[in-house]
Design an enzyme around this catalytic site. Structure first.
Site, mmCIF file in Angstrom:
data_model
loop_
_atom_site.group_PDB
_atom_site.id
_atom_site.type_symbol
_atom_site.label_atom_id
_atom_site.label_comp_id
_atom_site.label_asym_id
_atom_site.label_seq_id
_atom_site.Cartn_x
_atom_site.Cartn_y
_atom_site.Cartn_z
ATOM 1 N N GLY A 26 14.866 -10.544 50.423
ATOM 2 C CA GLY A 26 15.200 -9.128 50.407
ATOM 3 C C GLY A 26 14.509 -8.351 49.319
ATOM 4 O O GLY A 26 14.544 -7.124 49.309
ATOM 5 N N GLU A 176 26.553 -9.061 41.146
ATOM 6 C CA GLU A 176 25.189 -8.972 40.631
ATOM 7 C C GLU A 176 25.089 -8.134 39.366
ATOM 8 O O GLU A 176 24.001 -7.747 38.949
ATOM 9 C CB GLU A 176 24.271 -8.392 41.722
ATOM 10 C CG GLU A 176 24.238 -9.226 42.981
ATOM 11 C CD GLU A 176 23.279 -10.402 42.897
ATOM 12 O OE1 GLU A 176 22.145 -10.229 42.418
ATOM 13 O OE2 GLU A 176 23.667 -11.518 43.310
ATOM 14 N N HIS A 252 19.356 -4.136 45.251
ATOM 15 C CA HIS A 252 20.382 -3.683 44.307
ATOM 16 C C HIS A 252 20.410 -2.160 44.310
ATOM 17 O O HIS A 252 19.397 -1.508 44.601
ATOM 18 C CB HIS A 252 20.087 -4.153 42.874
ATOM 19 C CG HIS A 252 20.230 -5.618 42.666
ATOM 20 N ND1 HIS A 252 19.314 -6.376 41.969
ATOM 21 C CD2 HIS A 252 21.205 -6.484 43.047
ATOM 22 C CE1 HIS A 252 19.707 -7.631 41.935
ATOM 23 N NE2 HIS A 252 20.841 -7.727 42.583
ATOM 24 N N ASP A 254 20.254 -0.245 41.852
ATOM 25 C CA ASP A 254 19.331 0.348 40.886
ATOM 26 C C ASP A 254 17.894 0.435 41.395
ATOM 27 O O ASP A 254 17.010 0.879 40.677
ATOM 28 C CB ASP A 254 19.396 -0.370 39.528
ATOM 29 C CG ASP A 254 18.873 -1.797 39.542
ATOM 30 O OD1 ASP A 254 18.419 -2.274 40.605
ATOM 31 O OD2 ASP A 254 18.915 -2.452 38.477
ATOM 32 N N CYS A 370 15.519 -2.986 35.703
ATOM 33 C CA CYS A 370 15.896 -4.396 35.853
ATOM 34 C C CYS A 370 15.874 -5.120 34.515
ATOM 35 O O CYS A 370 16.639 -6.059 34.291
ATOM 36 C CB CYS A 370 14.941 -5.106 36.809
ATOM 37 S SG CYS A 370 15.139 -4.668 38.552
#
Length: 446
Positions: A26, A176, A252, A254, A370
């Protein structure tokens, strides 16, 4: 009375085994760049350059260490036996994908290290950390024990800090970390509004969910974190990430949204029921809340994923307005670069864009956001940290020299079986824990 909290960025250092094995399903960049030759030394230096530039701009900056890799204990748990050299050789011959997973330097992306709630938000007045269990991928699930030890070494004063155990390692509680969490706070710096974003409702088979790629964060996990941290329900919000965005590579939240203070910068396809969410944020954050919503015709989801436009940092400038810290790819992309020019030339809160070359991290699917974990701390809490993790000119010079001594400038996935790589990494980390005054946090030190 405690001073008002200051948001501190704790950046992860890329580790000596930084490589491109394409492990994250992904994550399109990770998959696309599988088997390329990586440069661990350059990865670490690029990350340090970003940290030092922000320190020079007046931002508080902490450093989080890489993890010990390859993870010999994990390989032994998978049935590989013999000496460490033999374990590596057999794994490389019989199960190279498992060796790659046990060698991943993915702990560099510390936005997934934990979810953090500042003391002004929590019921007991302590800063709460829940390390992420990262059960969606085997290689990331290996991070939790070391992450917990590192956080407890840094935030050791249990009168001020609570570092919980990760949530139980089950798919229904997939967590996560801060990559799916944003805290908003109005200018008065009182209690904030914490937004938790999830990809699916694990215990409701009828709830919407992506079809192409897995949703890594569950609502059940987010709710559990809010209970642990003692957050007030009236200052807590939950939102679902748009399933179509996840299927487009937004693994995610973000990757499609970033928020700070009273500002939310996001794509129009970031959330399910986005208009309702924006009204709820405006109601709870207050009149100062400003949403900057980017339309598909301005920047498509595809271009946002390719450039990591939203995987940026939003930081308050001393001279007013906000600074957007973005990857260099945002400038080189025509559509995104033009959008950024329009963004800073307007009257909105984002006044400046600063881009960085983070190519080594970007090719593995991680941008500026990240690489950092945000922790809001008041003056007393900052003073309670005894570890030497605060980046300044002296520590920066020491870390540059440390990287130059210990890191390779070339690493292919086939190099992971080299037993000298394990020895090199341990020597490097043993020295680093001394530099950062962390004590013994790695298995080989315990």
């Amino acid at each position: 009375m405690a001073s008002e909290p200051l948001e501190v960025n704790f950046d992860g250092l890329p580790g000596p085994t930084h490589n491109y094995s394409g492990l994250a399903i992904g994550n399109l960049a990770s998959e696309r760049n599988k088997s390329l030759v990586a440069n661990p030394r350059q990865a670490a230096l690029q990350g340090l350059a970003k940290m030092k530039t922000l320190v020079d701009r007046g931002f508080a900056q902490g450093v989080l260490p890489p993890h010990e890799r390859p993870d010999i204990a994990a390989l032994r748990a998978l049935g590989f036996v013999g000496s460490e050299k033999n374990v590596l050789a057999i794994a490389a011959r019989e199960a190279p994908a498992l060796l790659a997973a046990c060698s991943s330097a993915s702990a560099m992306w510390v936005a997934n290290a934990a979810t953090v709630s500042p003391s002004v938000d929590t019921a007991d007045g302590r800063v709460h950390f829940t390390p992420a269990n990262l059960v969606a991928h085997f290689h990331r699930s290996l991070e939790t024990a070391t992450t917990t030890r590192v956080l407890r070494a840094i935030f050791a004063d249990d009168r001020r800090f609570a570092v919980h155990e990760p949530l139980p390692p089950a798919q229904q509680l997939g967590d996560e970390g801060a990559a799916n969490h944003t805290r908003f706070a109005a200018a008065d710096n009182g209690a904030g509004v914490e937004l938790f974003v999830y990809g699916r409702v694990a215990l409701d088979a009828e709830a919407p969910a992506p079809r192409r790629f897995p949703a890594r964060q569950t609502r059940e996990a987010s709710e559990a974190v809010t209970r642990r941290h003692g957050l007030a329900p009236e200052r807590t919000l939950f939102a679902q990430q748009h399933p179509e965005a996840i299927d487009a590579g937004v693994f995610h939240n973000d990757v499609i949204a970033v928020g700070s203070g009273s500002v939310l910068f996001c794509h129009e396809h970031a959330f399910v029921g986005q208009d309702v969410l924006l009204r709820a944020l405006a109601d709870r954050v207050g009149a100062s809340f400003v949403p900057i919503v980017v339309a598909e015709h301005e920047v498509s989801v595809e271009r946002a994923v390719a450039t990591y436009l939203f995987n940026s940092q939003l930081l308050p400038r001393r001279e007013g307005g906000m600074l957007l810290v973005a990857p260099a790819e945002c400038r080189s992309d025509g559509a995104v670069g033009a959008f950024l020019e329009r963004l800073v030339s307007g009257t909105g809160p984002i006044r400046e864009v600063l881009t960085f070359d983070l190519k080594q991290s970007m090719q593995n699917g991680g941008g500026p956001a990240c690489l950092r974990l945000r922790v809001a701390l008041n003056a007393a809490e900052r003073a309670a940290i005894r570890a030497g993790i605060w980046l300044d000119a002296v520590l920066y010079a020491e870390l540059i020299a440390w990287v130059e001594r210990h890191y390779r400038d070339r690493l292919a996935p086939t190099d992971l079986a080299d037993p000298t790589l394990l020895d090199e990494g341990r020597r490097a980390l043993d020295e680093l824990t001394g530099l950062l005054r962390l004590g013994s946090v790695y298995p080989f030190q315990l």
